[in-house]
Motif scaffolding. Structure first.
Motif, PDB file in Angstrom:
ATOM      1  N   ARG A  91       0.856  -1.099   0.011  1.00 38.18           N
ATOM      2  CA  ARG A  91       0.138  -0.074   0.149  1.00 38.18           C
ATOM      3  C   ARG A  91       0.792   1.336   0.165  1.00 38.18           C
ATOM      4  O   ARG A  91       1.917   1.279   0.887  1.00 38.18           O
ATOM      5  CB  ARG A  91      -0.913   0.105   1.092  1.00 38.18           C
ATOM      6  N   ILE A  92       0.545   2.200  -0.933  1.00 38.26           N
ATOM      7  CA  ILE A  92       1.400   3.474  -1.110  1.00 38.26           C
ATOM      8  C   ILE A  92       0.978   4.725  -0.247  1.00 38.26           C
ATOM      9  O   ILE A  92      -0.382   4.865  -0.505  1.00 38.26           O
ATOM     10  CB  ILE A  92       1.832   3.706  -2.428  1.00 38.26           C
ATOM     11  N   GLU A  93       1.576   4.928   0.616  1.00 43.06           N
ATOM     12  CA  GLU A  93       1.211   6.387   1.117  1.00 43.06           C
ATOM     13  C   GLU A  93       2.155   7.583   0.524  1.00 43.06           C
ATOM     14  O   GLU A  93       3.358   7.369   0.279  1.00 43.06           O
ATOM     15  CB  GLU A  93       1.288   6.249   2.776  1.00 43.06           C
ATOM     16  N   GLU A  94       1.407   8.625   0.495  1.00 43.93           N
ATOM     17  CA  GLU A  94       2.157   9.886  -0.053  1.00 43.93           C
ATOM     18  C   GLU A  94       2.247  11.047   1.053  1.00 43.93           C
ATOM     19  O   GLU A  94       1.387  11.064   1.886  1.00 43.93           O
ATOM     20  CB  GLU A  94       1.668  10.380  -1.307  1.00 43.93           C
ATOM     21  N   HIS A  95       3.510  11.606   1.071  1.00 40.69           N
ATOM     22  CA  HIS A  95       3.724  12.674   1.934  1.00 40.69           C
ATOM     23  C   HIS A  95       4.608  13.806   1.243  1.00 40.69           C
ATOM     24  O   HIS A  95       5.615  13.749   0.454  1.00 40.69           O
ATOM     25  CB  HIS A  95       4.851  12.503   3.009  1.00 40.69           C
ATOM     26  N   LEU A  96       3.535  14.782   1.013  1.00 44.98           N
ATOM     27  CA  LEU A  96       4.131  16.188   0.182  1.00 44.98           C
ATOM     28  C   LEU A  96       5.113  16.924   1.038  1.00 44.98           C
ATOM     29  O   LEU A  96       4.632  17.409   1.997  1.00 44.98           O
ATOM     30  CB  LEU A  96       3.002  17.050  -0.234  1.00 44.98           C
ATOM     31  N   LEU A  97       6.389  17.070   0.247  1.00 45.19           N
ATOM     32  CA  LEU A  97       7.441  17.694   1.024  1.00 45.19           C
ATOM     33  C   LEU A  97       6.983  19.231   1.127  1.00 45.19           C
ATOM     34  O   LEU A  97       6.681  19.759  -0.028  1.00 45.19           O
ATOM     35  CB  LEU A  97       8.641  17.543   0.604  1.00 45.19           C
ATOM     36  N   GLN A  98       7.088  19.756   2.478  1.00 43.07           N
ATOM     37  CA  GLN A  98       6.840  21.346   2.519  1.00 43.07           C
ATOM     38  C   GLN A  98       7.935  22.036   3.193  1.00 43.07           C
ATOM     39  O   GLN A  98       8.944  21.402   3.675  1.00 43.07           O
ATOM     40  CB  GLN A  98       5.514  21.354   3.395  1.00 43.07           C
ATOM     41  N   ARG A  99       7.862  23.358   3.062  1.00 40.91           N
ATOM     42  CA  ARG A  99       9.099  24.135   3.725  1.00 40.91           C
ATOM     43  C   ARG A  99       9.339  23.712   5.073  1.00 40.91           C
ATOM     44  O   ARG A  99       8.336  23.702   5.863  1.00 40.91           O
ATOM     45  CB  ARG A  99       8.881  25.563   3.461  1.00 40.91           C
ATOM     46  N   GLY A 100      10.288  23.328   5.667  1.00 43.53           N
ATOM     47  CA  GLY A 100      10.847  22.973   6.898  1.00 43.53           C
ATOM     48  C   GLY A 100      10.698  21.667   7.297  1.00 43.53           C
ATOM     49  O   GLY A 100      11.006  21.246   8.493  1.00 43.53           O
ATOM     50  N   ASP A 101      10.449  20.843   6.310  1.00 37.32           N
ATOM     51  CA  ASP A 101      10.110  19.343   6.624  1.00 37.32           C
ATOM     52  C   ASP A 101      11.533  19.018   6.931  1.00 37.32           C
ATOM     53  O   ASP A 101      12.556  19.181   6.287  1.00 37.32           O
ATOM     54  CB  ASP A 101       9.514  18.636   5.280  1.00 37.32           C
ATOM     55  N   VAL A 127      25.860   8.601  -0.238  1.00 38.44           N
ATOM     56  CA  VAL A 127      24.849   8.160  -1.167  1.00 38.44           C
ATOM     57  C   VAL A 127      23.830   9.068  -1.808  1.00 38.44           C
ATOM     58  O   VAL A 127      23.640   9.218  -2.886  1.00 38.44           O
ATOM     59  CB  VAL A 127      24.222   6.580  -0.605  1.00 38.44           C
ATOM     60  N   PHE A 128      23.155   9.555  -0.863  1.00 36.07           N
ATOM     61  CA  PHE A 128      21.965  10.511  -1.400  1.00 36.07           C
ATOM     62  C   PHE A 128      22.034  11.612  -0.392  1.00 36.07           C
ATOM     63  O   PHE A 128      21.729  11.669   0.837  1.00 36.07           O
ATOM     64  CB  PHE A 128      20.802   9.728  -1.425  1.00 36.07           C
ATOM     65  N   PRO A 129      22.216  13.012  -0.759  1.00 29.42           N
ATOM     66  CA  PRO A 129      22.318  14.140   0.186  1.00 29.42           C
ATOM     67  C   PRO A 129      20.919  14.495   0.390  1.00 29.42           C
ATOM     68  O   PRO A 129      20.086  14.606  -0.462  1.00 29.42           O
ATOM     69  CB  PRO A 129      22.989  15.234  -0.514  1.00 29.42           C
ATOM     70  N   LEU A 130      20.423  14.481   1.741  1.00 25.94           N
ATOM     71  CA  LEU A 130      19.153  14.890   1.919  1.00 25.94           C
ATOM     72  C   LEU A 130      18.827  16.429   1.661  1.00 25.94           C
ATOM     73  O   LEU A 130      17.645  16.455   1.458  1.00 25.94           O
ATOM     74  CB  LEU A 130      19.029  14.622   3.565  1.00 25.94           C
ATOM     75  N   THR A 131      19.783  17.076   1.602  1.00 24.75           N
ATOM     76  CA  THR A 131      19.655  18.407   0.863  1.00 24.75           C
ATOM     77  C   THR A 131      18.814  18.537  -0.417  1.00 24.75           C
ATOM     78  O   THR A 131      18.381  19.594  -0.906  1.00 24.75           O
ATOM     79  CB  THR A 131      20.703  19.425   1.077  1.00 24.75           C
ATOM     80  N   SER A 132      18.956  17.338  -1.080  1.00 25.64           N
ATOM     81  CA  SER A 132      18.565  17.171  -2.655  1.00 25.64           C
ATOM     82  C   SER A 132      17.077  17.261  -2.462  1.00 25.64           C
ATOM     83  O   SER A 132      16.378  17.175  -3.554  1.00 25.64           O
ATOM     84  CB  SER A 132      19.017  16.153  -3.304  1.00 25.64           C
ATOM     85  N   LEU A 133      16.435  16.733  -1.478  1.00 27.72           N
ATOM     86  CA  LEU A 133      14.995  16.744  -1.320  1.00 27.72           C
ATOM     87  C   LEU A 133      14.311  18.161  -1.605  1.00 27.72           C
ATOM     88  O   LEU A 133      14.751  19.136  -0.798  1.00 27.72           O
ATOM     89  CB  LEU A 133      14.605  16.126   0.093  1.00 27.72           C
ATOM     90  N   ARG A 134      13.206  18.056  -2.436  1.00 26.10           N
ATOM     91  CA  ARG A 134      12.854  19.361  -2.925  1.00 26.10           C
ATOM     92  C   ARG A 134      11.326  19.582  -2.295  1.00 26.10           C
ATOM     93  O   ARG A 134      10.458  18.546  -2.520  1.00 26.10           O
ATOM     94  CB  ARG A 134      13.192  19.610  -4.278  1.00 26.10           C
ATOM     95  N   MET A 135      11.057  20.804  -1.841  1.00 22.83           N
ATOM     96  CA  MET A 135       9.581  21.257  -1.532  1.00 22.83           C
ATOM     97  C   MET A 135       8.937  21.100  -2.743  1.00 22.83           C
ATOM     98  O   MET A 135       9.034  21.243  -3.966  1.00 22.83           O
ATOM     99  CB  MET A 135       9.569  22.607  -1.102  1.00 22.83           C
ATOM    100  N   VAL A 156      10.286   5.851  -1.130  1.00 18.78           N
ATOM    101  CA  VAL A 156      10.989   6.221  -2.519  1.00 18.78           C
ATOM    102  C   VAL A 156      10.801   7.541  -2.851  1.00 18.78           C
ATOM    103  O   VAL A 156       9.733   8.315  -2.563  1.00 18.78           O
ATOM    104  CB  VAL A 156      10.080   5.339  -3.552  1.00 18.78           C
ATOM    105  N   TYR A 157      11.849   8.200  -3.399  1.00 17.82           N
ATOM    106  CA  TYR A 157      11.956   9.634  -3.665  1.00 17.82           C
ATOM    107  C   TYR A 157      11.869   9.735  -5.149  1.00 17.82           C
ATOM    108  O   TYR A 157      13.159   9.106  -5.604  1.00 17.82           O
ATOM    109  CB  TYR A 157      12.630  10.306  -2.894  1.00 17.82           C
ATOM    110  N   GLU A 158      11.241  10.407  -5.951  1.00 25.29           N
ATOM    111  CA  GLU A 158      11.661  10.535  -7.512  1.00 25.29           C
ATOM    112  C   GLU A 158      12.307  12.152  -7.809  1.00 25.29           C
ATOM    113  O   GLU A 158      11.246  13.007  -7.748  1.00 25.29           O
ATOM    114  CB  GLU A 158      10.552  10.172  -8.329  1.00 25.29           C
ATOM    115  N   PRO A 159      13.531  12.562  -8.066  1.00 23.52           N
ATOM    116  CA  PRO A 159      13.788  13.874  -8.105  1.00 23.52           C
ATOM    117  C   PRO A 159      13.479  14.045  -9.653  1.00 23.52           C
ATOM    118  O   PRO A 159      13.308  15.155  -9.889  1.00 23.52           O
ATOM    119  CB  PRO A 159      15.372  13.640  -7.841  1.00 23.52           C
ATOM    120  N   SER A 160      13.426  12.951 -10.456  1.00 28.85           N
ATOM    121  CA  SER A 160      13.042  13.377 -11.731  1.00 28.85           C
ATOM    122  C   SER A 160      12.424  11.936 -12.582  1.00 28.85           C
ATOM    123  O   SER A 160      12.757  10.999 -12.038  1.00 28.85           O
ATOM    124  CB  SER A 160      14.406  13.833 -12.485  1.00 28.85           C
TER     125      SER A 160
END
Length: 467
Positions: A91-101, A127-135, A156-160
């Protein structure tokens, strides 16, 4: 290889797209062997349980069970996958990244304890810089469908569209970046200007970025501020395709723009140093020393004049600039490489930027609504770089940029100047260019122009052709 591949292979047999080994996070052998050993034991226990259950069931019934047609059909239904995980199992749950997360806080909200959340964050190092997570992007959490376990197993995070990052959250956390396979297709487009150029370009099947790139590549030889109905064009370009869908903006290989029976060409060519540039038919760079205007897709609302009636002051005075009207917030670009001399606000000029290009030429951009990031005195800029945004600060009746041009300290009308041009390619490199140019011209000539339909307009369409 990260353990999520091992996990998915246990719950469903499938072909798994392998990640780029250069991007895979290798975990210490000690915990890897321990975890694999535990999985093996779990497999053996499951298999043993199945064997015992089958034996009991067989002894309890003399007549073997025959699968019905509906059961056979159900068992043959294809399994849908996403990120190499069978969707029937999760089951897939989504979390929309927001400012300050913060990732740690999000993991705690999802049910991980502080030690587990810390371990996941630590596994990202190198491996993966967490600063790459985008609002505005989503984190996808995968929870098992069965067993009533609400705590997610993977994230899972899809940057592109080109790839994604898988985080294993349970047992020994690890992180992998996965690149999707890319297919490069060569496509064509063609069209005729009926109302305006931009409409014709997008109607032909070009996306906005490709249309923009085409205008840039031809801007030095075609005056797009004087569009003419009946102008026509052909484009040969490459398009990245992932899982059957076009992704990215694409790359123009060659194009021709025809006006008044004169053809203007542009060709993509790789130089010896590996740098890619566009050139016209004779091998002259499409990128001129100076762009014709600091704003794309605008119109000239007022020209350079020695005596102009000022729309606010109400009397005649010199207007030593060219006004380009454009909507608020439209990017203003540097017309050539240079160094920022001023980025300030003063009097009727409002907010403005002044750039020194060399010992002879300077340019100034007035009435900005604001400056682009990093634009300050001493900053180096390149041609086409955004330096600010259209506004109406200072003495201005509406949004526009007043573009001023200096030559040897004197303000001049840049539209009347014979500005210096870059040197064309020569020698053996020119010979190589001509071979590539002739090959591309043949391919352009093979592209048909659209056939007019019975209604007022053209039939447009992008085609895929053999490479």
């Amino acid at each position: 290889m990260c353990l999520f591949y091992r996990f998915t292979s246990l719950i469903a047999k499938s072909d798994i797209v392998q990640a780029d080994e250069s991007k895979v996070s290798e975990q210490p052998n000690k915990w890897r062997h321990l975890f694999q050993h535990s999985l093996l034991l779990a497999d053996m226990m499951v298999i043993g349980g199945i064997v015992i259950a089958a034996t009991i069931s067989r002894s309890a019934s003399e007549k073997p069970h025959t699968a019905s047609a509906s059961e056979a059909t159900l068992s043959e239904e294809p399994v849908s996958y996403r990120w190499n995980f069978p969707l029937s199992q999760f089951r897939i749950e989504e979390h929309l990244l927001q400012r300050g997360d913060a990732l740690g806080a999000i993991l705690l909200q999802k049910g991980l304890n502080p030690q587990e959340a810390t371990a996941v964050v630590e596994s990202c190092r190198g491996v993966f810089p967490l600063t790459s997570l985008r609002m505005g992007k989503c984190l996808y959490f995968l929870c098992r469908q069965k067993g009533g376990d609400a705590k997610p197993w993977f994230m899972v995070y899809e940057p592109s569209p080109y790839g994604y990052v898988v985080f294993q959250l349970r047992d020994v956390p690890c992180v992998e970046t996965v690149s999707r396979p890319i297919k490069i297709e060569t496509r064509t487009a063609a069209g005729t200007v009926k109302t305006n150029l931009w409409q014709a370009l997008t109607d032909s099947g070009l996306n906005d970025n490709l249309a923009d790139a085409l205008i840039d590549a031809l801007a030095a030889s075609v005056d797009f501020y004087r569009q003419k109905v009946g102008d026509r064009f052909k484009v040969l370009y490459e398009q990245d395709v992932i899982e059957g869908q076009p992704v990215g903006s694409g790359r123009i290989l060659a194009a021709v723009y025809e006006r008044d029976q004169k053809a203007h060409y542009t060709f993509r060519f790789n130089k010896e140093d590996g740098k890619v540039e566009y050139y016209d038919y004779e091998g002259r760079p499409a990128r001129k020393a100076f762009l014709k205007a600091p704003v794309k897709y605008s119109r000239i609302s007022s020209r350079f004049s020695r005596s102009r009636l000022h729309p606010i002051l109400g009397y005649h005075r010199p207007h030593f600039g060219t006004d380009y009207a454009a909507p608020y917030g439209t990017p203003i670009i540097a017309v050539a490489d240079g160094v920022v001399v001023e980025a300030t606000q003063r009097g009727g000029n409002g907010k403005y930027v002044r750039i020194r290009h060399d010992k002879v030429y300077e340019t100034q951009y007035l009435h900005m609504s604001g400056f682009a990031a990093g634009i300050r005195p001493g900053a180096r800029v390149v041609q086409g770089q955004t330096i600010g945004y259209v506004g109406s600060t200072g003495l201005a009746t509406g949004p526009h940029v007043c573009f001023r041009f200096w030559k040897n300290g004197q303000q001049v009308d840049h539209l009347r100047l014979n500005l210096p041009q870059p040197e064309p390619i020569s020698g053996p490199l020119l010979d190589a260019f001509k071979v590539e140019r002739d090959r591309l011209v043949e391919r352009l000539e093979a592209i048909p122009y659209p056939v007019e339909s019975n209604y007022d307009g053209n039939i447009y369409g992008a085609e895929q052709i053999a490479p």
